[in-house]
Design a protein around this motif. Structure first.
Motif, PDB file in Angstrom:
ATOM      1  N   HIS A  14       0.830  -1.203   0.000  1.00  0.00           N
ATOM      2  CA  HIS A  14       0.000   0.000   0.000  1.00  0.00           C
ATOM      3  C   HIS A  14       0.869   1.259   0.000  1.00  0.00           C
ATOM      4  O   HIS A  14       0.649   2.186  -0.785  1.00  0.00           O
ATOM      5  CB  HIS A  14      -0.928  -0.029   1.222  1.00  0.00           C
ATOM      6  N   ASN A  18       1.066   3.829  -3.143  1.00  0.00           N
ATOM      7  CA  ASN A  18       0.603   5.191  -2.913  1.00  0.00           C
ATOM      8  C   ASN A  18       1.715   6.216  -3.106  1.00  0.00           C
ATOM      9  O   ASN A  18       1.443   7.355  -3.490  1.00  0.00           O
ATOM     10  CB  ASN A  18      -0.044   5.323  -1.541  1.00  0.00           C
ATOM     11  N   HIS A  19       2.954   5.820  -2.864  1.00  0.00           N
ATOM     12  CA  HIS A  19       4.090   6.706  -3.133  1.00  0.00           C
ATOM     13  C   HIS A  19       4.100   7.098  -4.613  1.00  0.00           C
ATOM     14  O   HIS A  19       4.200   8.274  -4.958  1.00  0.00           O
ATOM     15  CB  HIS A  19       5.397   6.017  -2.734  1.00  0.00           C
ATOM     16  N   ALA A  21       1.598   6.624  -6.776  1.00  0.00           N
ATOM     17  CA  ALA A  21       0.309   7.244  -7.126  1.00  0.00           C
ATOM     18  C   ALA A  21       0.357   8.738  -6.827  1.00  0.00           C
ATOM     19  O   ALA A  21      -0.165   9.551  -7.591  1.00  0.00           O
ATOM     20  CB  ALA A  21      -0.824   6.576  -6.361  1.00  0.00           C
ATOM     21  N   GLY A  22       1.017   9.095  -5.730  1.00  0.00           N
ATOM     22  CA  GLY A  22       1.169  10.508  -5.380  1.00  0.00           C
ATOM     23  C   GLY A  22       1.949  11.291  -6.421  1.00  0.00           C
ATOM     24  O   GLY A  22       1.776  12.505  -6.554  1.00  0.00           O
ATOM     25  N   ALA A  28      -3.708   4.669  -7.370  1.00  0.00           N
ATOM     26  CA  ALA A  28      -3.665   4.302  -5.956  1.00  0.00           C
ATOM     27  C   ALA A  28      -4.583   3.104  -5.714  1.00  0.00           C
ATOM     28  O   ALA A  28      -5.574   2.915  -6.411  1.00  0.00           O
ATOM     29  CB  ALA A  28      -4.109   5.481  -5.094  1.00  0.00           C
ATOM     30  N   SER A  30      -6.610   1.121  -2.490  1.00  0.00           N
ATOM     31  CA  SER A  30      -6.982   1.192  -1.075  1.00  0.00           C
ATOM     32  C   SER A  30      -6.545  -0.089  -0.374  1.00  0.00           C
ATOM     33  O   SER A  30      -6.337  -1.127  -1.009  1.00  0.00           O
ATOM     34  CB  SER A  30      -8.492   1.375  -0.938  1.00  0.00           C
ATOM     35  N   SER A  69      -0.138  -2.238 -11.260  1.00  0.00           N
ATOM     36  CA  SER A  69       0.500  -1.904  -9.982  1.00  0.00           C
ATOM     37  C   SER A  69       1.968  -2.317  -9.925  1.00  0.00           C
ATOM     38  O   SER A  69       2.447  -2.800  -8.899  1.00  0.00           O
ATOM     39  CB  SER A  69      -0.279  -2.528  -8.812  1.00  0.00           C
TER      40      SER A  69
END
Length: 150
Positions: A14, A18-19, A21-22, A28, A30, A69
């Motif tokens: 996660h 998310n790193h 995705a940012g 991202a 969940s 991903s």
């Protein structure tokens, strides 16, 4: 070493996803989605036990799967980890009897070197667009669709 993800890997997966995705480099995911789809994920575990890479092979239909991903920590990039993770997914697809694998990506050159070729997104089944609704770029997707037939 590449291995299938375990439940204890989810929080690291996660954080890694998310790193990126940012930075706008991937979608991202969940925690709930990661737990729901744990069986799709594989990780690259460094010799010290740290998870430094992740990838998922998501089965879309009887003859189609998606590599999604894909992320490798910056400090470990340029070491063929991404390549090994993609090869792991392709091998798994063959094991399942799936011979068409696609990806939606910003890394066109990387996937082209692996044997993928650009395709029109319109040839992909509508089912795959369910994730797109979650994307902040929807409906103006700027990712490229790429396909490999094994």
């Amino acid at each position: 070493m590449i291995r299938k993800a375990k439940i204890t890997d989810i929080k690291k997966i996660h954080a890694l996803l998310n790193h990126f995705a940012g930075k706008g480099q991937l979608l991202a995911r969940s925690l709930s989605e990661l737990y729901d789809h744990l069986r799709d994920y594989a990780v690259y575990e460094h010799e010290d036990g740290a998870i430094v890479g992740v990838v998922a092979l998501h089965i879309c239909w009887e003859d189609l799967a998606e590599i999604r991903s894909l992320a490798v920590e910056e400090a470990f990039q340029k070491r063929e980890i991404g390549t090994k993770l993609v090869e792991f997914c392709l091998s798994e697809a063959i094991t399942f009897g799936i011979y068409k694998v696609f990806t939606l990506t910003y890394q066109v050159d990387f996937f082209r070197k692996k044997g993928f070729h650009l395709v029109n997104k319109g040839i992909l089944p509508h089912k795959i667009w369910a994730d797109c609704i979650k994307c902040p770029k929807f409906p103006d997707c700027d990712e490229s669709a790429m396909l490999m037939e094994l």
